[in-house]
Write a protein that holds these residues in place. Structure first.
Motif, PDB file in Angstrom:
ATOM      1  N   ASP A 396      -5.227   6.962   7.264  1.00 23.53           N
ATOM      2  CA  ASP A 396      -4.741   6.471   5.974  1.00 23.53           C
ATOM      3  C   ASP A 396      -3.280   6.035   6.048  1.00 23.53           C
ATOM      4  O   ASP A 396      -2.654   5.734   5.029  1.00 23.53           O
ATOM      5  CB  ASP A 396      -4.920   7.538   4.878  1.00 23.53           C
ATOM      6  CG  ASP A 396      -6.349   7.556   4.357  1.00 23.53           C
ATOM      7  OD1 ASP A 396      -7.085   6.587   4.645  1.00 23.53           O
ATOM      8  OD2 ASP A 396      -6.724   8.521   3.669  1.00 23.53           O
ATOM      9  N   GLN A 398      -0.529   3.461   8.277  1.00 23.03           N
ATOM     10  CA  GLN A 398      -0.250   2.497   9.348  1.00 23.03           C
ATOM     11  C   GLN A 398       1.218   2.117   9.249  1.00 23.03           C
ATOM     12  O   GLN A 398       1.705   1.743   8.177  1.00 23.03           O
ATOM     13  CB  GLN A 398      -1.116   1.244   9.199  1.00 23.03           C
ATOM     14  CG  GLN A 398      -2.552   1.490   9.590  1.00 23.03           C
ATOM     15  CD  GLN A 398      -3.093   0.413  10.507  1.00 23.03           C
ATOM     16  OE1 GLN A 398      -2.353  -0.425  11.033  1.00 23.03           O
ATOM     17  NE2 GLN A 398      -4.402   0.455  10.723  1.00 23.03           N
ATOM     18  N   PRO A 401       1.347  -2.224   8.662  1.00 26.43           N
ATOM     19  CA  PRO A 401       0.023  -2.426   8.042  1.00 26.43           C
ATOM     20  C   PRO A 401      -0.411  -3.877   8.082  1.00 26.43           C
ATOM     21  O   PRO A 401       0.421  -4.781   8.041  1.00 26.43           O
ATOM     22  CB  PRO A 401       0.259  -1.976   6.602  1.00 26.43           C
ATOM     23  CG  PRO A 401       1.706  -2.223   6.357  1.00 26.43           C
ATOM     24  CD  PRO A 401       2.418  -2.034   7.665  1.00 26.43           C
ATOM     25  N   LYS A 403      -2.449  -7.158   6.300  1.00 26.91           N
ATOM     26  CA  LYS A 403      -2.470  -7.649   4.909  1.00 26.91           C
ATOM     27  C   LYS A 403      -3.504  -6.869   4.106  1.00 26.91           C
ATOM     28  O   LYS A 403      -4.501  -6.420   4.637  1.00 26.91           O
ATOM     29  CB  LYS A 403      -2.847  -9.136   4.905  1.00 26.91           C
ATOM     30  CG  LYS A 403      -1.681 -10.052   5.221  1.00 26.91           C
ATOM     31  CD  LYS A 403      -1.827 -11.387   4.470  1.00 26.91           C
ATOM     32  CE  LYS A 403      -0.600 -12.251   4.644  1.00 26.91           C
ATOM     33  NZ  LYS A 403      -0.594 -12.972   5.957  1.00 26.91           N
ATOM     34  N   LYS A 404      -3.274  -6.739   2.800  1.00 29.37           N
ATOM     35  CA  LYS A 404      -4.191  -6.041   1.890  1.00 29.37           C
ATOM     36  C   LYS A 404      -4.411  -4.592   2.304  1.00 29.37           C
ATOM     37  O   LYS A 404      -5.518  -4.058   2.173  1.00 29.37           O
ATOM     38  CB  LYS A 404      -5.551  -6.760   1.838  1.00 29.37           C
ATOM     39  CG  LYS A 404      -5.447  -8.201   1.444  1.00 29.37           C
ATOM     40  CD  LYS A 404      -6.402  -8.523   0.331  1.00 29.37           C
ATOM     41  CE  LYS A 404      -6.039  -9.875  -0.227  1.00 29.37           C
ATOM     42  NZ  LYS A 404      -6.959 -10.500  -1.107  1.00 29.37           N
ATOM     43  N   TRP A 405      -3.421  -3.961   2.810  1.00 35.33           N
ATOM     44  CA  TRP A 405      -3.494  -2.541   3.159  1.00 35.33           C
ATOM     45  C   TRP A 405      -3.021  -1.765   1.941  1.00 35.33           C
ATOM     46  O   TRP A 405      -1.863  -1.847   1.547  1.00 35.33           O
ATOM     47  CB  TRP A 405      -2.592  -2.267   4.379  1.00 35.33           C
ATOM     48  CG  TRP A 405      -2.490  -0.832   4.781  1.00 35.33           C
ATOM     49  CD1 TRP A 405      -1.471   0.033   4.474  1.00 35.33           C
ATOM     50  CD2 TRP A 405      -3.403  -0.085   5.577  1.00 35.33           C
ATOM     51  NE1 TRP A 405      -1.698   1.259   5.017  1.00 35.33           N
ATOM     52  CE2 TRP A 405      -2.887   1.219   5.706  1.00 35.33           C
ATOM     53  CE3 TRP A 405      -4.632  -0.389   6.190  1.00 35.33           C
ATOM     54  CZ2 TRP A 405      -3.528   2.223   6.436  1.00 35.33           C
ATOM     55  CZ3 TRP A 405      -5.256   0.608   6.900  1.00 35.33           C
ATOM     56  CH2 TRP A 405      -4.719   1.896   7.021  1.00 35.33           C
ATOM     57  N   ARG A 407      -3.400   1.520   1.588  1.00 37.15           N
ATOM     58  CA  ARG A 407      -3.117   2.928   1.867  1.00 37.15           C
ATOM     59  C   ARG A 407      -1.654   3.083   2.249  1.00 37.15           C
ATOM     60  O   ARG A 407      -0.839   2.190   1.963  1.00 37.15           O
ATOM     61  CB  ARG A 407      -4.081   3.412   2.952  1.00 37.15           C
ATOM     62  CG  ARG A 407      -5.499   3.461   2.426  1.00 37.15           C
ATOM     63  CD  ARG A 407      -6.508   3.844   3.478  1.00 37.15           C
ATOM     64  NE  ARG A 407      -7.164   2.688   4.075  1.00 37.15           N
ATOM     65  CZ  ARG A 407      -7.934   2.757   5.161  1.00 37.15           C
ATOM     66  NH1 ARG A 407      -8.110   3.919   5.764  1.00 37.15           N
ATOM     67  NH2 ARG A 407      -8.515   1.686   5.655  1.00 37.15           N
ATOM     68  N   SER A 409       2.004   3.282   4.051  1.00 41.21           N
ATOM     69  CA  SER A 409       2.809   2.645   5.106  1.00 41.21           C
ATOM     70  C   SER A 409       4.266   2.820   4.664  1.00 41.21           C
ATOM     71  O   SER A 409       4.516   3.215   3.513  1.00 41.21           O
ATOM     72  CB  SER A 409       2.410   1.171   5.250  1.00 41.21           C
ATOM     73  OG  SER A 409       2.638   0.505   4.025  1.00 41.21           O
TER      74      SER A 409
END
Ligand code: ATP
Ligand code: MG
Length: 552
Positions: A396, A398, A401, A403-405, A407, A409
């Motif tokens: 969960d 990164q 991250p 794109k469109k992450w 969760r 970061s």
């Protein structure tokens, strides 16, 4: 009000046959079925189809269903299998009529009837070897030849048969054969063997018998003696039906059962043959008959399947007369559908990543309300602790991250399920450059999970409080085979075993409420799937969770 009377649900072809028989006044209006396992292995999902069909019909027509062991083959049978079969049938939710029955209970009666058959000139003792018999049987294109022993007198046949019984002849030296027709177009009718010599101890009759009736002969007699009206079996017995009927035609029996064949269950990514399943067990390619990867009922039970899901699956696949292969996805769908309704939710982190909440006071604990089921308030709620250090799933986070992450970061904000919003403010790495710890801040105004200013936070992670969570073992399963049809094209099915079918996570962290969960209880771990507490390997205070099925 819902009307679920039988007339309003579509019928399958066996119900149509039964309805016609009832309309014609056959069997004094009775419906009596039986489930006839051979006690030489554990039951599998294919047997469940047969069980649901036989017991289901008995229930639907207010009839009876016997549990009868077809124990005519003494060398492969075992008490362990008998016990497991009763456990599995009961677990599926069915109750057999009276006591369990055994074909071996009829050995005396079958023997008596067979002497009558011989007296009527319908059976003879053959001295040919098994090889000679099979040689002279002919084939689909070639008619069979009569055995030189076929014309023996009734007196001689009776004498030899009695001496077979008395143990005078060695195994395989003689057989009793039906006298039908060696030129019959159906090979099963070319004087099939009815009795063979086998000086083997039987799990019930001990050493009383050294001759045993063949399955094809004992089965119609057992059915008739029990008053079975509809004897339902799988399609491979269709070619044996003439012999079933011949047996009934030629013996003085109290009832006239009718054999009906249906297509057996085949399923992708599974083998449903007791012989192959036994091989997996004996060669220790799985951990026993109840290994949660096995398609046995004991394996599925241990995996977390419910009887309701298996019955719903059997209902959905239906009953037909042509062979097909059912996608295992249908079984997985059935268990998801059932557990979605009834499994309480809980949180567990399989691969924990430490998260320190910098602005949360050391030693302080906040308790949040968590619903046990999102749509069912009747299932209640529990309090879950939140403290300065929590674990989230490694996956969960990164650092860079895509794109469109949504969760976590660096700099991003997410919601911790049931708790609050946190924002990542720092990343700690080890000497190898792996992320080993995150630093976050929480927004105390977001208690319960939403910000008062209405700012939108898309990602929600599951988590546990480090000070409160407990370690647990979690077993994740993949399909037992890598091929939808293992052994396809005549190859060895074992060549297609999936080496990654079991993955054991030994250091998962689970919320404290899970630690005393009873063996056999089932949960949805949020975002991870449905899990069941293993009934064999769990220890008090240290549960082992088997993943029944992922969420999708
Ligand atoms: P195997 O083929 O693995 O040896 P079997 O058919 O010999 O299994 P039995 O113990 O004789 O196993 O089966 C008991 C009953 O269950 C029989 O009536 C049989 O027709 C039925 N059955 C077995 N396998 C299946 C299946 N895959 N689908 C539906 N019914 C089945
Ligand atoms: Mg069988």
């Amino acid at each position: 009000m819902a009307d679920d009377s039988p007339t309003n649900t579509p019928t399958h072809f066996i119900e149509d046959i039964i309805n016609e028989d009832l309309a014609a006044g056959k069997n004094q209006g009775r419906v009596h079925t039986r489930f006839p396992p051979e006690p030489n292995g554990y039951l599998h999902i294919g047997h469940a189809k047969s069980i649901c069909l036989n017991f289901g019909l008995a229930a639907k027509y207010a009839g009876k269903c016997n549990l009868r062991y077809d124990d005519t083959n003494p060398s492969t049978e075992d008490e362990e299998y008998v016990n497991s079969i009763e456990e599995d049938v009961s677990w599926l939710g069915f109750r057999w009529n009276g006591e369990p029955l055994y074909a071996s209970d009829y050995f005396d009666e079958i023997y008596r009837l067979t002497e009558i058959l011989i007296q009527n000139g319908k059976a003879y003792v053959d001295d040919l070897s098994a090889e000679q018999i099979s040689e002279m049987r002919g084939n689909f294109y070639k008619p069979g030849q009569d055995s030189p022993f076929r014309t023996r007198s009734v007196a001689e046949n009776l004498d030899l048969f009695r001496r077979m019984r008395a143990g005078e002849f060695p195994d395989g030296s003689r057989v009793l054969r039906a006298k039908i027709d060696m030129k019959h177009p159906n090979l099963n009718m070319r004087d099939p063997p009815l009795y063979r010599i086998k000086k083997t101890h039987h799990h019930r009759t001990g050493d009383k018998w050294c001759i045993y009736p063949m399955y094809d002969y004992a089965h119609p007699i057992s059915d008739a003696l029990e008053g079975i009206t509809h004897s339902i079996c799988t399609l491979e017995f269709e070619d044996h039906r003439p012999l079933y009927d011949w047996t009934l035609d030629n013996l003085p029996l109290p009832y006239r059962p009718r054999q009906i064949e249906f297509a057996r269950l085949n399923m992708t990514y599974a083998v449903l043959s007791k012989r192959k399943l036994l091989q997996l067990v004996e060669e220790k390619l799985v951990d026993g008959w109840d290994d949660p990867r096995m398609p046995t009922l004991s394996g599925l039970r241990r995996r977390g399947y419910t009887p309701e899901a298996i019955r719903a699956f059997a209902e959905r696949i239906g009953v037909a007369k042509n062979d097909s292969i059912v996608d295992v996805g249908l079984l997985e769908f059935a268990i998801r559908e059932d557990l979605e309704k009834r499994a309480p939710r809980a949180m567990a982190v399989l691969r924990p990543l430490r998260v320190v909440i910098d602005n949360f006071p050391e030693g302080h604990v906040e308790w949040f309300d968590a619903a046990n089921h999102p749509d069912n308030p009747a299932m209640g709620s529990r309090k879950i602790p939140f403290s300065r250090v929590v674990y989230i799933e490694k996956d969960d986070f990164q650092e860079v991250p895509p794109k469109k992450w949504f969760r976590l970061s660096p700099g991003a904000e997410i919601r911790l399920r049931w708790a609050c919003l946190i924002k990542c403010v720092g990343v700690v790495k080890n000497a190898q450059g792996d992320v080993v710890e995150l630093h976050c801040t929480w927004d105390p105004a977001s208690r319960g999970g939403d910000a008062p200013d209405g700012r939108r936070v898309k990602g929600t992670s599951h988590w546990v409080s480090a000070a409160h969570a407990k370690p647990a073992t979690v077993r994740l399963y993949d399909r037992l085979f890598t091929k939808a049809n293992p052994g396809e094209g005549g190859g060895d099915f074992r060549a297609h075993l999936n080496p990654h079918s079991l993955q054991t996570v030994t250091n998962a962290m689970v919320e404290p409420s899970l630690i005393e969960a009873a063996p056999g209880s089932r949960f949805q771990f949020e975002r991870l799937g449905y899990f069941c507490v293993d009934t064999v390997d769990s220890k008090p205070g240290h549960p082992v969770f088997n993943r029944t099925v992922p969420l999708r």
